[in-house]
Design a protein around this motif. Structure first.
Motif, PDB file in Angstrom:
ATOM      1  N   ALA A  80      20.089   7.407 -41.201  1.00 12.47           N
ATOM      2  CA  ALA A  80      19.432   6.131 -41.346  1.00 12.47           C
ATOM      3  C   ALA A  80      18.826   5.845 -41.990  1.00 12.47           C
ATOM      4  CB  ALA A  80      19.058   7.095 -39.758  1.00 12.47           C
ATOM      5  N   GLY A  81      18.971   6.359 -43.314  1.00 13.60           N
ATOM      6  CA  GLY A  81      17.484   6.045 -44.226  1.00 13.60           C
ATOM      7  C   GLY A  81      16.394   5.733 -44.045  1.00 13.60           C
ATOM      8  N   VAL A  82      16.005   7.272 -43.815  1.00 12.30           N
ATOM      9  CA  VAL A  82      14.870   7.728 -43.336  1.00 12.30           C
ATOM     10  C   VAL A  82      14.395   9.213 -43.645  1.00 12.30           C
ATOM     11  CG1 VAL A  82      14.912   6.336 -41.735  1.00 12.30           C
ATOM     12  CG2 VAL A  82      14.874   8.658 -41.100  1.00 12.30           C
ATOM     13  N   THR A  83      12.910   9.271 -43.830  1.00  4.91           N
ATOM     14  CA  THR A  83      12.464  11.114 -43.967  1.00  4.91           C
ATOM     15  C   THR A  83      11.871  11.218 -43.013  1.00  4.91           C
ATOM     16  OG1 THR A  83      10.971  11.082 -45.144  1.00  4.91           O
ATOM     17  CG2 THR A  83      13.036  10.453 -46.575  1.00  4.91           C
ATOM     18  N   PHE A  84      11.854  12.713 -42.884  1.00  2.00           N
ATOM     19  CA  PHE A  84      11.218  13.525 -42.068  1.00  2.00           C
ATOM     20  C   PHE A  84       9.912  13.398 -42.551  1.00  2.00           C
ATOM     21  CE2 PHE A  84      14.103  15.411 -38.544  1.00  2.00           C
ATOM     22  CZ  PHE A  84      14.056  14.197 -38.537  1.00  2.00           C
ATOM     23  N   GLY A  85       9.022  12.811 -43.657  1.00  2.99           N
ATOM     24  CA  GLY A  85       8.080  13.245 -44.879  1.00  2.99           C
ATOM     25  C   GLY A  85       8.291  14.711 -45.405  1.00  2.99           C
ATOM     26  N   HIS A  86       7.958  15.236 -45.957  1.00  2.00           N
ATOM     27  CA  HIS A  86       8.150  16.430 -46.390  1.00  2.00           C
ATOM     28  C   HIS A  86       8.283  17.798 -45.768  1.00  2.00           C
ATOM     29  CE1 HIS A  86       3.573  17.682 -45.554  1.00  2.00           C
ATOM     30  NE2 HIS A  86       4.685  19.352 -46.237  1.00  2.00           N
ATOM     31  N   PHE A  87       9.349  17.478 -44.854  1.00  2.00           N
ATOM     32  CA  PHE A  87      10.306  18.785 -44.319  1.00  2.00           C
ATOM     33  C   PHE A  87      10.973  19.204 -44.824  1.00  2.00           C
ATOM     34  CE2 PHE A  87      13.717  19.446 -42.038  1.00  2.00           C
ATOM     35  CZ  PHE A  87      13.077  20.387 -41.007  1.00  2.00           C
ATOM     36  N   ASN A  88      11.252  18.587 -45.384  1.00  2.00           N
ATOM     37  CA  ASN A  88      12.949  19.741 -46.702  1.00  2.00           C
ATOM     38  C   ASN A  88      11.836  20.845 -47.164  1.00  2.00           C
ATOM     39  OD1 ASN A  88      14.950  18.296 -45.608  1.00  2.00           O
ATOM     40  ND2 ASN A  88      15.494  17.058 -47.517  1.00  2.00           N
ATOM     41  N   VAL A  89      10.826  19.916 -48.014  1.00  2.00           N
ATOM     42  CA  VAL A  89      10.119  20.984 -49.025  1.00  2.00           C
ATOM     43  C   VAL A  89       9.202  21.842 -47.903  1.00  2.00           C
ATOM     44  CG1 VAL A  89       8.074  21.113 -50.371  1.00  2.00           C
ATOM     45  CG2 VAL A  89       9.132  19.205 -50.632  1.00  2.00           C
ATOM     46  N   ASN A  90       8.620  21.630 -47.095  1.00  2.00           N
ATOM     47  CA  ASN A  90       7.810  23.116 -46.159  1.00  2.00           C
ATOM     48  C   ASN A  90       8.554  23.353 -45.155  1.00  2.00           C
ATOM     49  OD1 ASN A  90       5.480  22.916 -43.887  1.00  2.00           O
ATOM     50  ND2 ASN A  90       6.968  23.290 -43.211  1.00  2.00           N
ATOM     51  N   THR A  91       9.861  22.749 -45.114  1.00  2.00           N
ATOM     52  CA  THR A  91      10.796  24.721 -44.239  1.00  2.00           C
ATOM     53  C   THR A  91      11.724  24.623 -44.991  1.00  2.00           C
ATOM     54  OG1 THR A  91      10.255  23.094 -42.339  1.00  2.00           O
ATOM     55  CG2 THR A  91      12.181  24.696 -42.377  1.00  2.00           C
ATOM     56  N   GLY A  92      12.112  23.820 -46.493  1.00  2.00           N
ATOM     57  CA  GLY A  92      13.747  24.361 -46.690  1.00  2.00           C
ATOM     58  C   GLY A  92      13.358  24.746 -48.200  1.00  2.00           C
ATOM     59  N   VAL A  93      12.004  24.218 -48.521  1.00  2.00           N
ATOM     60  CA  VAL A  93      11.968  25.158 -49.498  1.00  2.00           C
ATOM     61  C   VAL A  93      10.371  25.735 -49.975  1.00  2.00           C
ATOM     62  CG1 VAL A  93      10.694  24.521 -52.263  1.00  2.00           C
ATOM     63  CG2 VAL A  93      12.456  23.221 -51.020  1.00  2.00           C
ATOM     64  N   VAL A  94       9.697  26.057 -48.735  1.00  2.00           N
ATOM     65  CA  VAL A  94       7.566  26.709 -49.322  1.00  2.00           C
ATOM     66  C   VAL A  94       8.238  27.979 -48.100  1.00  2.00           C
ATOM     67  CG1 VAL A  94       5.837  26.869 -49.892  1.00  2.00           C
ATOM     68  CG2 VAL A  94       6.457  24.706 -50.298  1.00  2.00           C
ATOM     69  N   LEU A  95       9.063  27.296 -46.689  1.00  2.00           N
ATOM     70  CA  LEU A  95       8.616  28.918 -45.912  1.00  2.00           C
ATOM     71  C   LEU A  95       9.404  29.680 -46.124  1.00  2.00           C
ATOM     72  CD1 LEU A  95       8.145  29.425 -43.090  1.00  2.00           C
ATOM     73  CD2 LEU A  95       9.802  28.423 -42.434  1.00  2.00           C
ATOM     74  N   PRO A  96      10.507  29.367 -46.895  1.00  2.00           N
ATOM     75  CA  PRO A  96      11.261  30.687 -47.432  1.00  2.00           C
ATOM     76  C   PRO A  96      10.635  31.751 -47.914  1.00  2.00           C
ATOM     77  CG  PRO A  96      12.601  29.265 -47.392  1.00  2.00           C
ATOM     78  CD  PRO A  96      11.234  28.124 -47.277  1.00  2.00           C
ATOM     79  N   TYR A  97       9.077  31.654 -48.789  1.00  2.00           N
ATOM     80  CA  TYR A  97       8.480  32.208 -49.868  1.00  2.00           C
ATOM     81  C   TYR A  97       7.291  33.293 -48.855  1.00  2.00           C
ATOM     82  CZ  TYR A  97       9.722  30.066 -54.389  1.00  2.00           C
ATOM     83  OH  TYR A  97      10.308  28.881 -54.857  1.00  2.00           O
ATOM     84  N   LEU A  98       6.786  32.528 -47.621  1.00  2.00           N
ATOM     85  CA  LEU A  98       6.494  32.462 -46.968  1.00  2.00           C
ATOM     86  C   LEU A  98       7.144  34.581 -46.040  1.00  2.00           C
ATOM     87  CD1 LEU A  98       4.368  30.648 -48.080  1.00  2.00           C
ATOM     88  CD2 LEU A  98       3.882  30.890 -45.629  1.00  2.00           C
ATOM     89  N   LEU A  99       8.504  33.748 -45.573  1.00  2.00           N
ATOM     90  CA  LEU A  99       9.081  34.803 -44.490  1.00  2.00           C
ATOM     91  C   LEU A  99       9.137  35.686 -45.607  1.00  2.00           C
ATOM     92  CD1 LEU A  99      11.372  32.071 -43.245  1.00  2.00           C
ATOM     93  CD2 LEU A  99       9.044  32.934 -42.010  1.00  2.00           C
ATOM     94  N   ARG A 100       9.600  35.651 -46.552  1.00  2.00           N
ATOM     95  CA  ARG A 100      10.416  36.897 -47.325  1.00  2.00           C
ATOM     96  C   ARG A 100       9.175  37.522 -48.214  1.00  2.00           C
ATOM     97  NH1 ARG A 100      12.313  36.491 -53.408  1.00  2.00           N
ATOM     98  NH2 ARG A 100      12.227  38.459 -54.088  1.00  2.00           N
ATOM     99  N   LEU A 101       7.680  36.770 -48.455  1.00  2.00           N
ATOM    100  CA  LEU A 101       6.702  37.979 -48.987  1.00  2.00           C
ATOM    101  C   LEU A 101       5.454  38.190 -48.210  1.00  2.00           C
ATOM    102  CD1 LEU A 101       6.930  35.071 -52.594  1.00  2.00           C
ATOM    103  CD2 LEU A 101       7.581  37.780 -51.908  1.00  2.00           C
ATOM    104  N   ALA A 102       5.304  37.623 -46.979  1.00  2.00           N
ATOM    105  CA  ALA A 102       3.811  37.739 -46.432  1.00  2.00           C
ATOM    106  C   ALA A 102       3.920  38.246 -45.891  1.00  2.00           C
ATOM    107  CB  ALA A 102       3.755  36.354 -45.886  1.00  2.00           C
ATOM    108  N   ASN A 103       3.011  39.616 -45.873  1.00  2.00           N
ATOM    109  CA  ASN A 103       2.138  40.800 -45.700  1.00  2.00           C
ATOM    110  C   ASN A 103       2.830  40.515 -44.654  1.00  2.00           C
ATOM    111  OD1 ASN A 103      -0.427  40.135 -44.960  1.00  2.00           O
ATOM    112  ND2 ASN A 103      -0.544  40.880 -47.056  1.00  2.00           N
ATOM    113  N   GLU A 104       1.471  41.655 -43.438  1.00  2.00           N
ATOM    114  CA  GLU A 104       1.975  41.476 -41.736  1.00  2.00           C
ATOM    115  C   GLU A 104       0.496  40.563 -41.748  1.00  2.00           C
ATOM    116  OE1 GLU A 104       3.017  40.963 -37.866  1.00  2.00           O
ATOM    117  OE2 GLU A 104       4.413  41.804 -39.891  1.00  2.00           O
TER     118      GLU A 104
END
Length: 383
Positions: A81-105
């Motif tokens: 479509a020639g658009v973006t979801f803002g920085h969705f790829n960074v938020n969900t695809g790049v940074v979120l995995p760090y928290l899912l892997r490393l964050a404590n309870e």
């Protein structure tokens, strides 16, 4: 060639995303580009859609375990479509995995529900004015002071730095060890509004106008020790483990952009008339687009194999480097050749091909330059 990695559920999801893009993104996207960022409230719509919670367990409000294929569908459809979801790829695809892997309870309870809903967004601050690909050269420092770290330094080219409530900052908490410059780096989650944390100017980029890239500065910022992500001094290993997914994401985006270029160019040459016949009737046009189609087909094959490897937990650093290198270099060539077929109109920004041309260039730089990818691949060959 028919792609076989998607099933009926993925295609139903694709239809939902395509409708969402048409109603919620396309009408407003020109303004996003002028503003150089997506509006903050848009991400809450993504939260309502359920796409911000990929991988977040259901007890924290997320979608639970989800194949990367759903992320890939979003990347493909936004490029189409020639658009973006803002920085969705960074938020969900790049940074979120760090928290899912490393964050404590405690951290998971504090952050994950807001990340799933869109009330919290993530950015990551690695690059500094004097260090790009050389992460071991990071100078931003954090010294321990009781139950806080005191953070000082500057970061640049930070995507999502304006909209994000949480920024994962790569900093040095201890000097490098003899013979190991990578030791001593840590990840601190810095919250927006913390005294001394300043979001600087938006950088004026040649492409990807809807994604803000900003400078961040930290002047004696007091970050609670409770915001340390993972173990102190282990950040380089964490970053290395997450980079294959990031590079796969870039490869998917580059290939989708190249495919879009072929699609819109094919439609254009069938309509454009030159010397009394359609541009598509000239042999050069046929040969150029045929060559482009063959190259992109090869890129899709690499991408699809990479997605399968990611799903099975087998995507390695060298595999991801090959995907990023081949797909981004291919996309650069293909989009350039497609633009040539538009003639002068290809240089006018109201044409999507021109925006594809400016947007694609950075993909050979961020996430690791093409030269860094070649270094990784060479090491895998024992060189």
């Amino acid at each position: 060639m028919k792609r076989t990695i998607y099933d009926a559920d993925h295609e139903a999801f694709r239809a939902t995303i395509r409708d969402f893009i048409a109603s919620e993104v396309v009408p407003d996207f020109p303004q996003w580009e002028k503003d150089r960022q997506a509006p903050r409230e848009f991400f809450r719509k993504l939260g309502e859609l359920g796409v911000l919670g990929f991988g977040i367990p259901e007890e924290y409000g997320g979608a639970g375990e989800a194949s990367f294929k759903y992320m890939a569908v979003i990347i493909e459809e936004t490029n189409r479509a020639g658009v973006t979801f803002g920085h969705f790829n960074v938020n969900t695809g790049v940074v979120l995995p760090y928290l899912l892997r490393l964050a404590n309870e405690e951290q998971r309870q504090r952050w994950l529900p807001g990340l799933a809903s869109g009330d919290l967004l993530l950015a990551i601050a690695m690059t500094e004015p004097g260090t790009g690909s050389d992460l071991a050269g990071i100078r931003t420092s954090a010294r321990r002071d009781g139950d806080h770290y005191v953070l000082n330094g500057t970061k640049t080219f930070i995507t999502g730095g304006v909209n994000s409530e949480l920024v994962v900052v790569v900093c040095r908490t201890s000097p490098p060890e003899p013979g190991d410059r990578r030791a001593g780096l840590s990840l601190l989650v810095v919250e927006q509004g913390t005294p001394g944390f300043d979001v600087g100017r938006k950088l004026d980029k040649i492409g990807q106008k809807s994604l803000e890239a900003v400078e961040l500065s930290f002047a004696d910022v007091r970050v609670p020790v409770a915001n340390l992500l993972g173990e102190e001094g282990k950040a380089f290993g964490y970053l290395s483990a997450n980079l294959p997914r990031e590079r796969l994401t870039i490869g998917v985006g580059a290939t989708a952009a190249a495919q879009t270029a072929i699609d819109i160019t094919t439609a254009y040459v069938k309509d454009r008339q030159l010397f009394g016949k359609h541009l598509a009737d000239f042999q050069n046009t046929k040969f150029e687009l045929a060559a482009c189609a063959a190259e992109v087909e090869a890129a899709w094959a690499m991408v699809d194999r990479g997605i399968e490897l990611d799903d099975s937990g087998e995507l390695g650093a060298a595999d991801a480097a090959k995907i990023k290198l081949f797909c981004t270099e291919t996309a650069g060539r293909v989009i350039d050749r497609c633009l040539q077929l538009f003639g002068g109109y290809g240089y006018i920004l109201e044409y999507q091909i021109a925006r594809l041309y400016t947007d694609i260039r950075v993909q050979r730089i961020f996430g690791g330059t093409s030269e860094v990818m070649k270094t990784i691949i060479a090491k895998s060959l024992g060189l």
